[in-house]
Scaffold this motif. Sequence first.
Motif, mmCIF file in Angstrom:
data_model
loop_
_atom_site.group_PDB
_atom_site.id
_atom_site.type_symbol
_atom_site.label_atom_id
_atom_site.label_comp_id
_atom_site.label_asym_id
_atom_site.label_seq_id
_atom_site.Cartn_x
_atom_site.Cartn_y
_atom_site.Cartn_z
ATOM 1 N N ASP A 20 9.583 104.073 29.832
ATOM 2 C CA ASP A 20 11.034 104.997 30.462
ATOM 3 C C ASP A 20 11.861 105.164 29.394
ATOM 4 O O ASP A 20 12.818 105.939 29.709
ATOM 5 N N ASP A 21 11.757 104.451 28.299
ATOM 6 C CA ASP A 21 12.858 104.625 27.148
ATOM 7 C C ASP A 21 12.431 105.963 26.295
ATOM 8 O O ASP A 21 11.502 105.832 25.750
ATOM 9 N N ASP A 22 13.342 106.672 26.276
ATOM 10 C CA ASP A 22 13.055 107.878 25.434
ATOM 11 C C ASP A 22 13.954 107.941 24.081
ATOM 12 O O ASP A 22 13.851 108.930 23.415
ATOM 13 N N ARG A 23 14.552 106.841 23.834
ATOM 14 C CA ARG A 23 15.290 106.701 22.644
ATOM 15 C C ARG A 23 14.178 106.951 21.260
ATOM 16 O O ARG A 23 13.210 106.161 21.518
ATOM 17 N N THR A 24 14.620 107.430 20.164
ATOM 18 C CA THR A 24 14.118 107.271 19.165
ATOM 19 C C THR A 24 13.975 105.885 18.439
ATOM 20 O O THR A 24 14.932 105.182 18.874
#
Length: 56
Positions: A20-24
């Motif tokens: 669920d973590d969409d950070r690069t």
Amino acid sequence: MLADIAARLDRAARAIVDPDDDRTLDQKRADLFVGALTEIDPAHVSTLASGMTSQL
């Protein structure tokens, strides 16, 4: 010393595995870096300076 810090940040960022973590990866590294900086108590900066590489 900077290369060691960068390597530790990279390892820590890569260890963050959450679908669920969409950070690069760069964003994770930046968040970890800022988190490390904001946890420093200004009253203890001289004490931390000698051991900072072991804490990152």
